[in-house]
Design a protein around this motif. Sequence first.
Motif, short mmCIF file in Angstrom:
data_model
loop_
_atom_site.label_atom_id
_atom_site.label_comp_id
_atom_site.label_asym_id
_atom_site.label_seq_id
_atom_site.Cartn_x
_atom_site.Cartn_y
_atom_site.Cartn_z
N UNK A 154 0.78 -1.03 0.08
CA UNK A 154 -0.03 0.06 0.04
C UNK A 154 0.75 1.06 0.02
N UNK A 155 2.17 1.07 0.13
CA UNK A 155 2.78 2.39 0.14
C UNK A 155 3.00 2.88 -1.11
N UNK A 156 3.35 4.20 -1.42
CA UNK A 156 3.39 4.69 -2.60
C UNK A 156 4.46 4.33 -3.60
N UNK A 157 4.54 4.38 -4.86
CA UNK A 157 5.98 3.87 -5.49
C UNK A 157 7.00 4.45 -5.21
N UNK A 158 7.14 5.71 -4.95
CA UNK A 158 8.13 6.76 -5.01
C UNK A 158 8.96 6.31 -3.42
N UNK A 159 8.27 5.80 -2.39
CA UNK A 159 8.94 5.28 -1.06
C UNK A 159 9.53 4.25 -1.08
N UNK A 160 9.09 3.31 -2.03
CA UNK A 160 9.51 1.90 -2.54
C UNK A 160 10.99 1.98 -3.21
N UNK A 161 11.21 3.21 -3.88
CA UNK A 161 12.16 3.21 -4.67
C UNK A 161 13.56 3.29 -3.86
N UNK A 162 14.64 2.82 -4.10
CA UNK A 162 15.76 2.75 -3.33
C UNK A 162 16.72 4.14 -3.71
N UNK A 163 16.43 4.82 -4.66
CA UNK A 163 17.15 6.14 -5.05
C UNK A 163 16.39 7.04 -4.12
#
Length: 103
Positions: free
Chosen positions: A10-19
Amino acid sequence: MEKWIEFYKNLPWYIKNIYFAIALFFVLWMLFFDQNNMFYQIKLSRKLSKLEDQKHYFQEQIQDVENTKEELFSTAAKKEKFAREKYHMKKDNEDIFIIEVED
C-alpha cells in the motif's frame, strides 16, 4: 507477516524506490547529523554577521582616530586648541569654567 506485506504494497511507489530512500537518508544526514549541519551553518552565519558589524564599527573608530591625529599634528595652534578642548588644559594665568548640561 501478511500485515507487513499488505502495508508494503500500500506504500506509494516513490517510497519503495531505493534511490528515493538513499536521497532522503542523505538529506536527513546533512541537515541534522553531519558535523557541518544546518544549525551549525546558521550559527556561523550569525557570528559572521556580528563580526562584520564589529569590523565596520572599528573601521569607523580608526578613521576618527586618524582624523584626530591629523588635526593634532598639523600645526601648533591646533595642538593647543585640541589640548584645551579635550583635556581642559590651561595657561597659568587663566581660569576654566566647565558647564555641564543635565538632561
